[in-house]
Write an enzyme that holds these catalytic residues in place. Structure first.
Site, mmCIF file in Angstrom:
data_model
loop_
_atom_site.group_PDB
_atom_site.id
_atom_site.type_symbol
_atom_site.label_atom_id
_atom_site.label_comp_id
_atom_site.label_asym_id
_atom_site.label_seq_id
_atom_site.Cartn_x
_atom_site.Cartn_y
_atom_site.Cartn_z
ATOM 1 N N ARG A 133 0.828 -1.227 0.000
ATOM 2 C CA ARG A 133 0.000 0.000 0.000
ATOM 3 C C ARG A 133 0.849 1.258 0.000
ATOM 4 O O ARG A 133 0.396 2.318 -0.419
ATOM 5 C CB ARG A 133 -0.962 0.014 1.203
ATOM 6 N N TYR B 203 -12.797 16.233 -18.030
ATOM 7 C CA TYR B 203 -13.212 14.828 -17.944
ATOM 8 C C TYR B 203 -14.337 14.745 -16.894
ATOM 9 O O TYR B 203 -14.228 15.361 -15.818
ATOM 10 C CB TYR B 203 -12.017 13.944 -17.565
ATOM 11 N N ASP C 94 -3.822 17.572 -16.649
ATOM 12 C CA ASP C 94 -4.150 16.185 -16.990
ATOM 13 C C ASP C 94 -3.700 15.989 -18.439
ATOM 14 O O ASP C 94 -4.315 16.506 -19.379
ATOM 15 C CB ASP C 94 -5.667 15.968 -16.836
ATOM 16 N N LYS D 39 -5.263 4.695 -20.171
ATOM 17 C CA LYS D 39 -5.420 5.011 -21.597
ATOM 18 C C LYS D 39 -4.131 4.689 -22.350
ATOM 19 O O LYS D 39 -3.698 3.560 -22.345
ATOM 20 C CB LYS D 39 -5.844 6.463 -21.762
HETATM 21 N N1 PLP Z 1 -8.623 12.000 -17.227
HETATM 22 C C1 PLP Z 1 -9.080 11.794 -18.463
HETATM 23 C C2 PLP Z 1 -8.767 12.796 -19.524
HETATM 24 C C3 PLP Z 1 -9.843 10.665 -18.752
HETATM 25 O O1 PLP Z 1 -10.306 10.474 -19.998
HETATM 26 C C4 PLP Z 1 -10.129 9.740 -17.712
HETATM 27 C C5 PLP Z 1 -10.944 8.528 -17.952
HETATM 28 O O2 PLP Z 1 -11.611 8.407 -18.945
HETATM 29 C C6 PLP Z 1 -9.641 10.014 -16.434
HETATM 30 C C7 PLP Z 1 -8.874 11.132 -16.231
HETATM 31 C C8 PLP Z 1 -9.928 9.086 -15.286
HETATM 32 O O3 PLP Z 1 -9.102 7.979 -15.367
HETATM 33 P P1 PLP Z 1 -9.445 6.533 -14.713
HETATM 34 O O4 PLP Z 1 -10.659 6.012 -15.404
HETATM 35 O O5 PLP Z 1 -8.195 5.770 -14.965
HETATM 36 O O6 PLP Z 1 -9.694 6.772 -13.259
#
Ligand code: PLP
Length: 379
Positions: free
Chosen positions: A44, A98, A170, A195
Site C-alpha cells: 500500500r 473529464y 491532466d 489510456k
Molecule cells: N482524465 C481523463 C482525460 C480521462 O479520460 C479519464 C478517464 O476516462 C480520467 C482522467 C480518469 O481515469 P481513470 O478512469 O483511470 O480513473
C-alpha cells in the site's frame, strides 16, 4: 536519450538475470532495520520493486524529478488536488473537463472545504478576475474531451508563476510522447494510465509526475488514502509503456487520417481534431505537440438518429467509453462520459446530443476509413 529509448530502458532492473522485471507478489517486505512508517516496504505504501521501477521509468519519460503510480487516473487526480489544496483553499479549473474530475470538483470538493471557479481555457484575460486571496492552484487538461479544445497552456504556466499558484495538467490525451508539460513549466503532470500509457484496455491506473517535493507530498497522502496500484497492474503498465511511442505514432496517424476523411464527407457537419487546419487552436497544437493523438469528435447533419444509425453500422469500432487502447472505441459522450452533466452544463460547453467521439486504436488507417465510408453510406 530519445523518449523511445527511455520508455524501454529507464527504471529497468535485471533481478537474477531476468530481462523483464518479475511481479513481486508480496504485500510486505523484510525490513533491514528499524524504520519510520513511510520507509516500511509494504504494497500500500507504493514502494515494492514493481512500483519503484515504474516510478523511475515515468520520471525519466516525462522529465520529472519523481513519479508516482496510483490505483486509477481518478486516484491520481483527486489525491494530487487534495494534497495541493487544504480546507479553505480555492481552485481555478478549466470549464470543459473529464466527467469524473468535473463531478469530484463540483460534488465532492465543496464538502472538503474547497471552493472553485471555472475558467475558459482560451480566455486568459478573464482569469485574474476570478483570483481570490485563497486561490492556490490552477488545473487544465491538455486537450479537452470530447471537443478537443487546446487551452492556452503557456498562459496557464505564466499565470500560475505570476500569482504563486501550483499548476496541474491532466496530460492523458497527449501522452508524454506528444507533449511534455513539465518542460514548459507545469508543476504537476497527471495521467489516466488506463489510456495510452498502458495502451491495451486491460487495467485502470493513474500517474503523477513532478518535483520530488510535490510527488513526496502526494505519495504521503495516497499512502493514507490507500489508492495504490496492485503489482500485477504495475507489471502490465510497465510492459505497455515500452511500446508507447510506437503505438502513439499509429494513434496519431489514424486520428489525422480519419479526421481528414470525415471532414470531406457530405453527411458530416463538423469535425473536432487539433491536427486539422480548421481547428481553432491548430497553430498552438502544431507548435506544442508532436502529434494530435487518436481522439476526435464529429457531428452529423442528421443529429442523434444519424449518429445512432452510424454506430450500428460500423464494424471495427467497439461501442465503449475510454480511449488509448489498441482497438478503436466509439461513443456518444452525452450517453457515456458526460451523462452526469445537466442539459444546461452540456449546452454551456457546447456538447451536442448527436456528437460522436472516436478514440482511434492502432488498426490500419485505410481500414478504419473504409469502415466509416461503408457505415456513412447507410446513414
Ligand atoms: N482524465 C481523463 C482525460 C480521462 O479520460 C479519464 C478517464 O476516462 C480520467 C482522467 C480518469 O481515469 P481513470 O478512469 O483511470 O480513473
Amino acid at each position: 536519450m530519445d523518449i523511445q529509448t527511455r520508455l524501454v530502458h529507464a527504471g529497468e532492473e535485471r533481478i537474477n538475470g531476468a530481462v523483464v522485471l518479475p511481479i513481486f507478489q508480496s504485500s510486505t517486505f523484510v525490513s533491514p532495520k528499524e524504520e519510520e512508517y513511510h520507509d516500511i516496504r509494504y504494497l500500500r505504501l507504493n514502494n515494492t520493486p514493481n512500483h519503484r521501477a515504474l516510478h523511475a521509468k515515468l520520471a525519466a519519460v516525462c522529465g520529472g524529478e519523481d513519479a508516482l503510480v496510483a490505483g486509477s487516473g481518478m486516484a491520481a487526480i483527486t489525491t494530487a488536488l487534495i494534497t495541493v489544496l487544504n480546507s479553505g483553499d480555492h481552485l481555478l479549473i478549466q470549464d470543459c473537463l473529464y466527467g469524473g474530475t468535473h463531478s469530484f470538483v463540483t460534488q465532492d470538493a465543496p464538502g472538503l472545504g474547497l471552493s472553485y471557479d471555472f475558467i475558459a481555457g482560451n480566455a486568459p484575460e478573464t482569469w485574474a478576475a476570478k483570483l481570490r486571496p485563497e486561490t492556490k492552484a490552477i488545473y487544465v487538461e491538455t486537450m479537452t474531451n470530447p471537443l478537443m479544445e487546446v487551452a492556452d497552456l503557456e498562459a496557464v504556466v505564466a499565470f500560475a508563476r505570476e500569482h504563486g499558484l501550483v499548476s496541474l495538467i491532466d496530460n492523458t490525451f497527449a501522452s508524454p510522447c506528444n507533449f511534455r508539460p513539465l518542460r514548459i513549466g507545469f508543476d504537476i503532470e497527471l495521467h489516466s494510465a488506463t489510456k495510452y500509457l498502458n495502451g491495451h484496455s486491460d487495467i485502470v491506473a493513474g500517474v503523477v509526475v513532478g518535483s520530488a517535493e510535490h510527488v513526496k507530498a502526494i505519495k504521503h497522502k495516497l499512502n493514507h488514502l490507500g489508492g495504490s496500484l496492485d503489482v500485477h497492474a504495475c507489471f502490465l503498465l510497465q510492459r505497455g509503456l515500452k511500446t508507447l511511442s510506437l503505438r502513439m505514432r499509429q494513434h496519431d496517424e489514424n486520428g489525422l487520417r480519419l479526421s481528414h476523411f470525415l471532414a470531406e464527407q457530405e453527411q458530416v457537419a463538423q469535425v473536432n481534431y487539433p491536427g486539422l487546419e480548421s481547428h481553432p487552436q491548430y497553430e498552438r497544437a502544431q507548435r506544442l505537440f508532436a502529434g494530435a493523438g487518436g481522439v476526435l469528435s464529429f457531428e452529423l447533419h442528421g443529429g442523434v438518429e444519424a449518429a445512432e444509425r452510424l454506430l450500428s453500422k460500423l464494424v471495427l469500432p467497439a461501442s465503449a467509453p475510454s480511449l488509448g487502447g489498441v482497438e478503436t472505441l466509439i461513443t456518444r459522450p452525452v450517453t457515456t462520459s458526460h451523462s452526469g452533466l445537466s442539459r444546461e452544463e452540456l449546452a454551456a460547453i457546447g456538447i451536442a446530443d448527436g456528437l460522436v467521439r472516436v478514440a482511434c486504436g492502432i488498426e490500419a488507417a485505410e481500414d478504419l476509413c473504409a469502415d466509416f465510408a461503408q457505415a456513412l453510406a447507410g446513414v
